[in-house]
Design an enzyme around this catalytic site. Structure first.
Site, mmCIF file in Angstrom:
data_model
loop_
_atom_site.group_PDB
_atom_site.id
_atom_site.type_symbol
_atom_site.label_atom_id
_atom_site.label_comp_id
_atom_site.label_asym_id
_atom_site.label_seq_id
_atom_site.Cartn_x
_atom_site.Cartn_y
_atom_site.Cartn_z
ATOM 1 N N SER A 201 0.823 -1.298 0.196
ATOM 2 C CA SER A 201 -0.037 0.034 -0.165
ATOM 3 C C SER A 201 0.903 1.382 0.157
ATOM 4 O O SER A 201 1.546 1.644 -1.027
ATOM 5 C CB SER A 201 -0.987 0.043 0.989
ATOM 6 N N ASP A 307 -9.540 -5.289 -5.068
ATOM 7 C CA ASP A 307 -9.080 -4.337 -3.962
ATOM 8 C C ASP A 307 -9.862 -2.949 -4.189
ATOM 9 O O ASP A 307 -9.757 -2.301 -5.340
ATOM 10 C CB ASP A 307 -7.480 -3.910 -4.153
ATOM 11 N N HIS A 338 -7.808 -5.606 -0.398
ATOM 12 C CA HIS A 338 -6.365 -5.218 0.113
ATOM 13 C C HIS A 338 -5.602 -5.972 1.188
ATOM 14 O O HIS A 338 -5.669 -5.484 2.200
ATOM 15 C CB HIS A 338 -6.682 -3.783 0.636
#
Length: 654
Positions: A201, A307, A338
């Site tokens: 991320s 995601d 995610h």
């Protein structure tokens, strides 16, 4: 060195350099005399006695305007034996804003320190696993976070320079110090400078940003669920994806000290990222795709195709740019949301990452470069491979909607349709609501389906949907989704865990110390049975019809044409299922509604979907050659509506 984008092999690394480096590394890094080039690093060094130290690296910037250059904290764990013998080791680095505020990994681990300020616990398993194998692990606190100076600027110059400066220092080009404020210099003579960046991320986003500078010494990056352009994290072609901007995120991750001194930077973020959705120089600075030509590091991309935090458009446009520029690359695509691969395919991930770093940083000729380019999760825990991605046989096919037997329930095929369909934006509905009623006439959407397919159809890559619509008000947001209509068991990406369930059992990935355990809770696929699966999505503000950078008010009654960029995916619509295109307004939980409630009329002759289909038009024509489909009008079950909690790129539990 880059390879041609369309070489006979899926990707080819620096063959001569690799062979030479492997021989050299066998001499420098293997404790025993090597009789042949090694193919795998092994855990021969002590983790318990590893050197743990902290260095503060000068970024060359003064983001907090205190009259002195900002220094970022760099916590290091490296094997003691190579240092004692004068051997230099490569570096695996994770630069993050989350080491203090929010934690890393499925168990939200934070850094901990001893009384002397040296790191005791490093989050995740990278140090436990790789330090005994002859790597140093380096964890960087981005400017404005934890023990670093400066301010968080959310993917901008300061964030990227926080990590780039460390790569420079590791390669003898930067200044490091033994303390945050002192003058005693710290060198990096223990490393050969060969650096690989990894992270999920926000962390993986910084890896993308540093690679886009072309910094020397960065050999590879492993961006997991990473952002490639920060505008696309907050907006989709002018339509806001969240009810707040990057100023909320910077405030969330900054240390209390930074928050007190960084008001001016916070205001610059607010001013630079207006909620209008217009593109500004703020976003240009944070667009790494525009600089993809500078990437010289190899890239191993991992992303969840469901995601809904860092949405798959990010990996799609980054991947396309890497391919265009001939960058050595590899990709894993999961069915999760995610989620880190350590939590959806743990053993295979640890093995593959190990071999990847051995090849890229140690120069070992272990064959990872001869393996298929892509691993794709076709069903929960069932993976397939693709020699190249997208497959070479992929071609763009234009699918066109046409009217059906009832309003808003049309067909999808190769022929241009006629007439119009009308829907009214309903901010209380989402893509699951639309798909569930695909065979019913409803006011909130226009849906178009093929008949049951006579063969499997594989879509691989990024799609585009062009819409010509006439609004009744001065503002309108559009959504377009591709849907697989048919029964399936999938990962439940909309539930807590986003496709995984965390178990109580633990597995260990390297040695542990009293303060740093290598043992982590296992996970299992969390699945659900569905009758439809949305597998690609895109949104836009119709006011951005004539400009990707600036919106304008609409004239009611006037027709506008806009092309929506749909997210990259790799999905097989099986024989017997139907493929659907749905066009609607606000996708609740995924974009914000417009300022008005428009009714929109679609011109079907000027509306189409361009999809990447393996086998091209001929493959679609064969698969769609069955008899016409009589819609039953039944409700089709899917996943629950997307959660509307405040999303953070990688913060919190994962």
């Amino acid at each position: 060195m880059r390879t041609p984008a369309r070489h006979l092999r899926p990707f080819t690394w620096r063959s001569l350099a690799t062979a030479a480096t492997a021989v050299l590394m066998a001499t420098l890094l293997t404790p025993a005399v090597a009789h042949s080039a090694p193919r795998e690093s092994t855990p021969v060094y002590s983790y318990d006695t590893a050197i743990r130290e902290s260095v503060w690296v000068d970024t060359g910037l003064d983001g907090d305007a205190d009259g002195r250059n900002d220094r970022v904290a760099v916590d290091i764990v490296r094997p003691r034996e190579p240092a004692q013998q004068g051997r230099k080791v490569p570096v695996i680095m994770d630069a993050s804003p989350y080491y203090s505020c929010c934690g890393r990994g499925n168990e939200s681990q934070r850094k901990t320190y001893d009384a002397d300020g040296n790191v005791v616990q490093m989050p995740l398993y990278y140090d436990n696993y790789f330090v005994p194998r002859g790597y140093a692990f380096v964890a960087v606190d981005l400017a404005g976070t934890n023990r670093s100076d400066g301010c968080v600027d959310v993917g901008g110059r300061s964030d990227v320079q926080s990590a780039k400066a460390v790569v420079d220092w590791l390669n003898g080009r930067g200044k490091g110090y033994t303390s945050r404020t002192g003058d005693t210099r710290a060198g990096a003579g223990w490393t050969n400078g060969r650096t690989g960046m990894i992270g999920k991320s926000y962390d993986g986003t910084i890896a993308n940003g540093v690679a886009a500078t072309g910094v020397e010494g960065l050999e590879t990056i492993v961006p997991i669920a990473a952002i490639s352009s920060w505008y696309d994290y907050y907006f989709a072609q002018g339509a806001p994806l969240y009810d707040s901007g990057p100023e909320w995120l910077s405030d969330y991750v900054e240390s209390p000290e930074a928050r007190a001194r960084c008001a001016a930077v916070q205001q610059k973020i607010v001013d630079g990222a207006p909620r209008t959705g217009d593109w500004t120089t703020f976003w240009t600075e944070r667009d790494y795709v525009k600089d993809v030509r500078k990437v010289d590091a190899s890239v191993f991309v991992i992303h969840g195709m469901q995601d809904l935090n860092v949405r798959p458009k990010h990996f799609g446009q980054w991947w396309d740019g890497l391919a265009k520029n001939g960058v050595d690359r590899k990709i894993w695509l999961s069915q999760t949301g995610h989620v880190d691969p350590f939590d959806f395919r743990r053993a295979a991930w640890a093995d593959t990452l190990h071999r990847w770093f051995d090849h890229e940083l140690l120069g070992y000729d272990n064959g990872v470069d001869d393996e298929p380019m892509a691993d794709i999760e076709r069903a929960p825990d069932r993976w397939v491979t693709s020699d190249v991605w997208p497959p070479r046989a992929t071609d763009t096919v234009t699918l066109r909607p046409a009217k059906g037997g009832q309003a808003g329930v049309g067909t999808l095929g190769l022929r241009t349709g006629k007439g119009t369909e009308t829907f009214t934006d309903d901010p209380g509905q989402d893509e699951s609501d639309w798909a569930a009623e695909i065979d019913r006439s409803t006011s909130a959407k226009a849906g178009f389906t093929t008949g049951p397919l006579t063969r499997d159809v594989r879509l691989s890559g990024s799609s585009k949907v062009t819409v010509t619509a006439t609004p009744t008000t001065t503002s309108a947001h559009l959504s377009a989704v591709l849907v697989d209509l048919g029964p399936d068991t999938i990962r439940d990406y909309s539930a807590a865990g986003e496709g995984i369930t965390t178990l109580t059992e633990r597995t260990c990935w390297g040695p542990s110390t009293t303060g740093d355990s290598s043992c982590f809770r296992e996970t299992a696929a969390r699945t659900t049975d569905v009758e439809h699966t949305v597998f690609s999505r895109g949104w836009a503000d119709l006011g951005n019809h004539s400009s990707a950078t600036k919106g304008e008010p609409l004239t009611p009654g006037k027709a506008y044409t806009i092309t929506l960029d749909l997210h990259a995916s790799d999905h097989v619509v099986p024989k017997g299922h139907r493929l659907a295109l749905i066009v609607a307004g606000t996708d609740q939980g995924l974009i914000d509604p417009p300022s008005t409630t428009p009714t929109l009329t679609l011109d079907l002759s000027r509306t189409s979907a361009r999809v990447p289909l393996v086998g091209g038009t001929a493959a679609f024509a064969r698969a769609a050659s069955g008899s016409a489909y009589a819609t039953p009008g039944a409700l089709l079950d899917g996943v629950d509506a997307p959660r509307t909690t405040h999303r953070v790129p990688g913060g919190g539990s994962r």
